[in-house]
Design a protein around this motif. Structure first.
Motif, PDB file in Angstrom:
ATOM      1  N   ILE A 752       0.856  -1.192   0.000  1.00 46.08           N
ATOM      2  CA  ILE A 752       0.000   0.000   0.000  1.00 46.08           C
ATOM      3  C   ILE A 752       0.885   1.232   0.000  1.00 46.08           C
ATOM      4  CG2 ILE A 752      -1.868   1.225   1.153  1.00 46.08           C
ATOM      5  CD1 ILE A 752      -2.469  -1.468   2.586  1.00 46.08           C
ATOM      6  N   GLN A 753       0.740   2.041  -1.041  1.00 40.26           N
ATOM      7  CA  GLN A 753       1.503   3.281  -1.120  1.00 40.26           C
ATOM      8  C   GLN A 753       0.557   4.463  -0.963  1.00 40.26           C
ATOM      9  OE1 GLN A 753       3.356   3.196  -5.018  1.00 40.26           O
ATOM     10  NE2 GLN A 753       5.115   2.048  -4.249  1.00 40.26           N
ATOM     11  N   ILE A 754       1.062   5.539  -0.344  1.00 43.27           N
ATOM     12  CA  ILE A 754       0.349   6.811  -0.372  1.00 43.27           C
ATOM     13  C   ILE A 754       1.284   7.804  -1.036  1.00 43.27           C
ATOM     14  CG2 ILE A 754      -0.637   8.694   1.002  1.00 43.27           C
ATOM     15  CD1 ILE A 754      -1.485   6.551   3.039  1.00 43.27           C
ATOM     16  N   VAL A 758       5.708   3.718   0.367  1.00 43.53           N
ATOM     17  CA  VAL A 758       5.162   2.522   0.989  1.00 43.53           C
ATOM     18  C   VAL A 758       4.753   2.848   2.423  1.00 43.53           C
ATOM     19  CG1 VAL A 758       5.648   0.143   1.640  1.00 43.53           C
ATOM     20  CG2 VAL A 758       6.670   1.089  -0.417  1.00 43.53           C
ATOM     21  N   ARG A 759       3.503   2.535   2.758  1.00 42.37           N
ATOM     22  CA  ARG A 759       2.996   2.852   4.090  1.00 42.37           C
ATOM     23  C   ARG A 759       2.523   1.624   4.841  1.00 42.37           C
ATOM     24  NH1 ARG A 759       5.743   6.720   4.354  1.00 42.37           N
ATOM     25  NH2 ARG A 759       5.090   8.823   3.836  1.00 42.37           N
ATOM     26  N   ASP A 760       2.150   0.584   4.106  1.00 43.07           N
ATOM     27  CA  ASP A 760       1.555  -0.575   4.770  1.00 43.07           C
ATOM     28  C   ASP A 760       1.545  -1.738   3.789  1.00 43.07           C
ATOM     29  OD1 ASP A 760       0.385  -2.032   6.746  1.00 43.07           O
ATOM     30  OD2 ASP A 760      -1.582  -1.055   6.655  1.00 43.07           O
ATOM     31  N   GLN A 761       1.298  -2.945   4.302  1.00 46.10           N
ATOM     32  CA  GLN A 761       1.143  -4.089   3.414  1.00 46.10           C
ATOM     33  C   GLN A 761       0.345  -5.156   4.118  1.00 46.10           C
ATOM     34  OE1 GLN A 761       5.458  -4.889   3.091  1.00 46.10           O
ATOM     35  NE2 GLN A 761       4.971  -6.891   3.966  1.00 46.10           N
ATOM     36  N   PHE A 762      -0.365  -5.998   3.361  1.00 50.22           N
ATOM     37  CA  PHE A 762      -1.058  -7.150   3.946  1.00 50.22           C
ATOM     38  C   PHE A 762      -1.362  -8.189   2.874  1.00 50.22           C
ATOM     39  CE2 PHE A 762      -5.720  -6.518   3.022  1.00 50.22           C
ATOM     40  CZ  PHE A 762      -5.611  -5.371   2.276  1.00 50.22           C
ATOM     41  N   ILE A 783      -3.985   3.169   7.599  1.00 55.35           N
ATOM     42  CA  ILE A 783      -4.304   3.976   6.424  1.00 55.35           C
ATOM     43  C   ILE A 783      -5.301   5.068   6.801  1.00 55.35           C
ATOM     44  CG2 ILE A 783      -5.285   3.895   4.088  1.00 55.35           C
ATOM     45  CD1 ILE A 783      -2.507   2.539   4.445  1.00 55.35           C
ATOM     46  N   LYS A 784      -6.306   4.696   7.595  1.00 49.76           N
ATOM     47  CA  LYS A 784      -7.305   5.693   8.011  1.00 49.76           C
ATOM     48  C   LYS A 784      -6.629   6.869   8.694  1.00 49.76           C
ATOM     49  CE  LYS A 784     -10.576   2.807   9.794  1.00 49.76           C
ATOM     50  NZ  LYS A 784     -11.762   2.401  10.529  1.00 49.76           N
ATOM     51  N   GLN A 785      -5.726   6.552   9.605  1.00 46.94           N
ATOM     52  CA  GLN A 785      -5.005   7.624  10.317  1.00 46.94           C
ATOM     53  C   GLN A 785      -4.257   8.536   9.360  1.00 46.94           C
ATOM     54  OE1 GLN A 785      -2.359   6.055  13.326  1.00 46.94           O
ATOM     55  NE2 GLN A 785      -4.067   4.931  14.265  1.00 46.94           N
ATOM     56  N   LEU A 786      -3.594   7.909   8.391  1.00 46.75           N
ATOM     57  CA  LEU A 786      -2.787   8.695   7.467  1.00 46.75           C
ATOM     58  C   LEU A 786      -3.635   9.553   6.532  1.00 46.75           C
ATOM     59  CD1 LEU A 786      -0.120   5.986   6.699  1.00 46.75           C
ATOM     60  CD2 LEU A 786       0.373   8.232   7.664  1.00 46.75           C
ATOM     61  N   LEU A 787      -4.920   9.159   6.371  1.00 48.32           N
ATOM     62  CA  LEU A 787      -5.770   9.878   5.427  1.00 48.32           C
ATOM     63  C   LEU A 787      -6.631  10.949   6.094  1.00 48.32           C
ATOM     64  CD1 LEU A 787      -6.950   7.043   3.011  1.00 48.32           C
ATOM     65  CD2 LEU A 787      -5.041   8.624   2.766  1.00 48.32           C
ATOM     66  N   VAL A 788      -6.505  11.080   7.420  1.00 47.39           N
ATOM     67  CA  VAL A 788      -7.329  12.060   8.129  1.00 47.39           C
ATOM     68  C   VAL A 788      -7.091  13.471   7.568  1.00 47.39           C
ATOM     69  CG1 VAL A 788      -7.672  13.231  10.358  1.00 47.39           C
ATOM     70  CG2 VAL A 788      -7.507  10.737  10.266  1.00 47.39           C
ATOM     71  N   ILE A 803      -1.100  -1.084  -4.484  1.00 50.03           N
ATOM     72  CA  ILE A 803      -2.161  -0.100  -4.633  1.00 50.03           C
ATOM     73  C   ILE A 803      -1.560   1.242  -4.199  1.00 50.03           C
ATOM     74  CG2 ILE A 803      -3.121  -0.392  -2.299  1.00 50.03           C
ATOM     75  CD1 ILE A 803      -5.905  -0.298  -3.765  1.00 50.03           C
ATOM     76  N   ASN A 804      -1.801   2.277  -5.010  1.00 51.09           N
ATOM     77  CA  ASN A 804      -1.216   3.586  -4.709  1.00 51.09           C
ATOM     78  C   ASN A 804      -2.331   4.608  -4.551  1.00 51.09           C
ATOM     79  OD1 ASN A 804       0.501   5.744  -4.381  1.00 51.09           O
ATOM     80  ND2 ASN A 804       1.202   5.803  -6.497  1.00 51.09           N
ATOM     81  N   ILE A 805      -2.430   5.191  -3.343  1.00 55.04           N
ATOM     82  CA  ILE A 805      -3.469   6.190  -3.071  1.00 55.04           C
ATOM     83  C   ILE A 805      -2.858   7.568  -3.310  1.00 55.04           C
ATOM     84  CG2 ILE A 805      -5.059   7.137  -1.349  1.00 55.04           C
ATOM     85  CD1 ILE A 805      -4.703   4.333   0.095  1.00 55.04           C
ATOM     86  N   VAL A 806      -3.409   8.295  -4.293  1.00 52.27           N
ATOM     87  CA  VAL A 806      -2.857   9.604  -4.634  1.00 52.27           C
ATOM     88  C   VAL A 806      -3.727  10.685  -4.005  1.00 52.27           C
ATOM     89  CG1 VAL A 806      -2.142  11.118  -6.520  1.00 52.27           C
ATOM     90  CG2 VAL A 806      -2.101   8.632  -6.822  1.00 52.27           C
TER      91      VAL A 806
END
Length: 809
Positions: A752-754, A758-762, A783-788, A803-806
């Motif tokens: 998981i990228q933001i 790279v921020r997380d993986q599962f 991810i929720k925390q990082l997207l606040v 997956i990359n969240i832009v």
RNA sequence: GCCGAGGUGGCGAAAUUGGCAGACGCACUAGCUUUAGGAGCUAGCGCCGCAAGGCAUGCGGGUUCAACUCCCGCCCUCGGCACCA
């Protein structure tokens, strides 16, 4: 648990020999595969670790092909004739003929110690009369086809060693052996007309499966250039100077003509040239000039004006000066050039030095009215200026038009020269020709071959361009084969490169007394399927070999014209960041390593230290990693092979890893990437050790097969342990196949990228939809925390990967 | 000068079509084991930082959600050829 490499190496070497494991049936093989490695010159104290490196790399490929069910032929021999070996004999103060017996023994011992699958029964040595008989025969075939001739030539001469040297022995203008300066000396020599095959040698390159690098080197060496020959009349004389140029479009800018020191116009216009003595003196000195002097001059031009004669520029009608200068080479083109200083750098420098007119005739900024004053030549394209009625024409177009305007002829020239084949040395095959006062050059009759090289005490070249055999009347005083009159045998020997230009034919039929090779066998085994060798031979040896093969084809003796279907150059081994050499004291003795760590460990270490085609840095410390690996393999197999798999659950994961390794190692070997293949083996062993209870006998067998090309001894020993008494050699045991279905994975680790970080993986299932995965990702705490407080702009999903969240800025 | 290959941790090196930089191994650190030497086993190991995090693939730009990877311009190292008109 450590194993004893000494005993198993000895045991299996003997078994392989006894059971002819590496001897294919040359006559009847069903799936012939010719795996060739350049044979070594036995010139030094023994095999260098660099030679070992090359042989092992070639052998791994051969073993792989053999396990795939091919009848692999991997021959070995010695390129023992020639200056390398002769020089070594001189240094060792021994006679080359006697020394050869010793080096042969030493080399073959070393070569057998590395565990290669050589076909020992087919070995050959180029100094064996049974071999060079046919080298001489080959010379006669070339002579018969009118491709061997004599002419005077400038050759490399080392006055300190009193001998000629091959081009490849002149290093930076110095003698390879004694480091003194090399000069050019004119001697009458034997040549092969390689240039007659220049076009074919060039054309065929496209169809070869060789590394691009080598193909480019060959093309450059052949050096085709298309241009024109144009006559420049000498004013007030019937004489003319023909020049070769690739830029006839610049002819209006030809402000003088230059001829080489050897050019015939100097002699022909002797009476008109006012400073003839000066010119002759210059020409003589230019010829004597050493290579080292030329390099020192570094582009500084010398030359002499021919006073009293002038040439006419056929385009402009102007009368222009004629020079003789050594920057024009007699061996290329016509030995004369039209000098266009504005558009050729060499001419520019010469013109500056002699203060000659520089006329710009190609303008890069046309139609700008003015052209710049040059501080160097402009050799690009443009439009014609100062060229009379041709002004404004594009330079590319003007080439053909101007050629016909001045009555020139289109002409293709090649950089490649004919092959100087004769050597005034002792240690080579005598050239099988006899010179008769009445009949001229007469070939030795084929039934009288070989012309044996006699044992001569004074084998060192004395100089004066005379070979050692020239001092031996018992050798050279013969009768003419044609008229029976008084005649003299040729006392030069042929170049080592001729010995090595056909050895792969002879390997197929070493015991044949009637012919050098037999058509059925050459048809079956040639062209060579895989040829591996040093990059230093990527020009000369390969070119000569291709030439010889073409001649044999045209003689109807074979039916193919390219000898090597596939060629790859191995890399260079270095030590402590520098090329290994005795003077640097960083030469590695392979024997000690093999003795201490075993051939398997040594082989694997050499292949592990870098990509085979690129070479690598040899460090003493690295080999212990391989030793550990082999000891772990040994311990694991000994402990686990009788147990069988006891845990079905994690079987599937292990199967996947095995099939992945099979795929990886198969592809890596095919591409000579042995270093990563070995790392795949290590990864697989690590996986075995993580879950020994899952590993079955079949798994172990597959592992051993994958290991076999790299470490033939230990894998054979363990194979016999696993397979029991009845098992046959692992080296014919078949190569494992992989199945795609085992490579597919149900789960994968999603990254998981933001904003690309790279921020997380599962772990997710490969079958989940993008939408489902997105929902799962966005509901993760981290991810929720990082997207606040952030706005998601878009989401990029790469199936099976990430997956990359832009976020918007 | 021309041609070719390359520049990634302390070291040798990995990295399908652009998709987790540093796989694998060496060296190193800690612990266990061993009478010791050696070897073995377990864990750690790009850099800065206590951490959160930031910075990292020769240098400078660019394209892209994303660059060791593609594009432009430089620098350096190695190998080959070298006045080829």
């Amino acid at each position: 648990m450590n194993y004893s490499h000494h005993s198993i190496e000895k045991k299996w070497r003997a078994m392989w020999q006894k059971n002819k494991v590496y001897e294919p049936n040359l006559k009847n093989a069903k799936r012939p595969f010719y795996n060739l490695m350049m044979f070594p010159y036995p010139s030094a104290e023994g095999l260098h670790v660099g030679n070992m490196y090359a042989f092992v790399g070639s052998d791994i490929y051969g073993r792989f092909q053999r396990m795939r069910g091919n009848d692999v032929f991997e021959p070995i021999g010695l390129d023992g004739f020639g200056i390398h070996s002769e020089n070594y004999a001189i240094k060792a103060n021994a006679h080359p003929m006697k020394l050869a017996v010793k080096t042969e023994k030493r080399f073959y011992e070393q070569l057998s110690s590395i565990g290669n699958g050589f076909a020992w029964n087919e070995r050959l040595e180029t100094y064996d009369p049974e071999y060079y008989k046919w080298t001489q025969w080959l010379f006669l075939q070339i002579w018969k086809r009118g491709l061997a001739y004599r002419k005077k030539a400038l050759v490399n001469w080392c006055s300190s060693c009193a001998t000629v040297l091959a081009d490849e022995q002149v290093i930076g203008g110095m003698c390879e052996r004694c480091d003194s300066e090399i000069i050019k000396k004119e001697l009458e020599q034997w040549f092969f007309s390689v240039t007659k095959y220049a076009e074919k040698l060039l054309e065929n390159i496209d169809g070869l499966d060789w590394s691009e690098k080598v193909k480019i080197a060959q093309r450059n060496w052949i050096g085709k250039s298309e241009g024109a020959e144009i006559d420049f009349k000498i004013v007030g004389s019937k004489e003319r100077i023909t020049v070769f140029t690739t830029r006839p479009d610049t002819i209006f800018g030809a402000t003088y003509v230059v001829v080489s020191p050897e050019h015939s116009c100097v002699e022909n216009s002797k009476d008109q040239i006012l400073n003839y003595n000066e010119v002759q003196k210059y020409a003589t000195e230019a010829r004597k000039k050493s290579e080292a002097d030329r390099i020192r001059e570094d582009g500084e031009k010398t030359g002499v004006l021919l006073k009293g004669i002038k040439a006419m520029n056929p385009a402009s009608g102007e009368q222009i000066l004629i020079f003789v200068a050594d920057y024009v080479l007699s061996g290329y083109g016509t030995g004369a050039i039209m000098a266009v200083p504005a558009h050729d750098q060499r001419d520019f420098r010469f013109a500056k030095k002699f203060d000659l007119p520089i006329t710009m005739v190609i303008c890069p900024h046309y139609p700008e009215p003015t052209c710049p004053i040059l501080d160097d030549a402009y050799s690009g394209e443009g439009h014609l200026v100062a060229s009379g009625k041709f002004n404004g024409m594009k330079s590319e177009e003007a080439r053909g038009i101007l050629t016909s305007f001045v009555g020139g002829r289109k002409k293709t020239t090649y950089r490649i020269r004919d092959w100087l084949i004769s050597r005034q040395r002792y240690w080579g095959p005598p050239i099988p020709m006899i010179h008769c006062e009445r009949c001229g050059w007469v070939p030795v009759s084929e039934k009288n071959l070989p012309v044996k090289l006699p044992f001569v005490k004074k084998f060192r070249s004395e100089g004066g361009g005379k070979s050692p055999l020239g001092m031996v009347p018992a050798f050279y005083a013969v009768k003419c084969p044609r008229c029976k009159g008084v005649a003299k045998r040729e006392t030069d020997v042929s170049d080592t490169f001729l010995d090595s230009a056909w050895y792969f034919f002879r390997y197929l039929d070493v015991k044949n007394k009637k012919a050098p090779f037999e058509k059925g066998r050459t048809k079956k085994w040639l062209p060579v399927h895989m040829y591996i060798g040093g990059a230093e031979h990527s020009v000369l040896h390969l070119l000569y070999t291709r030439f010889i093969t073409m001649v044999l084809k045209d003689s109807g003796l074979i039916d193919f014209e390219e000898p090597f279907a596939k060629f790859h150059a191995h890399g260079l081994l270095i030590k402590d960041g520098a090329k290994m050499s005795k003077s640097k004291g960083n030469v590695v003795n392979p024997d000690e390593y093999i003795k201490k760590y075993g051939a398997d460990a040594f082989r694997m270490y050499l292949m592990f230290l870098g990509p085979f085609t690129e070479g690598g840095d040899f460090r003493d410390s690295g080999i212990v990693g391989i030793t550990r690996f082999l000891n772990r393999v040994w311990g694991f197999v000994v402990k686990n092979h009788g147990l069988g798999s006891r845990n079905q659950e994690s079987m599937e994961v292990l199967e996947g890893k095995i099939h992945h390794a099979i795929k990886k190692i198969t592809e890596d070997i095919e591409n000579l990437r042995y270093n990563t293949a070995i790392s795949a083996l290590m990864i697989l062993l690590n996986a075995f050790e993580d879950c020994p209870s899952v590993v079955s006998v079949e798994h172990i067998k597959n592992f051993l097969k994958l290991l076999a090309p790299f470490a033939p001894f230990i894998s054979e020993e363990l194979w016999s342990m696993v397979g029991g008494k009845k098992s046959t050699t692992i080296h014919h045991g078949g190569w494992p196949d992989y199945e795609e279905r085992f490579l597919q994975r149900d789960m994968f680790t999603l990254i998981i990228q933001i904003n690309g970080k790279v921020r997380d993986q599962f772990e997710v299932s490969s079958h989940d939809s993008q939408k489902k995965i997105e929902t799962m990702v966005l509901s993760r705490d981290k991810i929720k925390q990082l997207l606040v407080g952030k706005v998601v702009q878009r989401i990029i999903f790469v199936p099976g990967r990430l997956i990359n969240i832009v976020l918007s800025a």
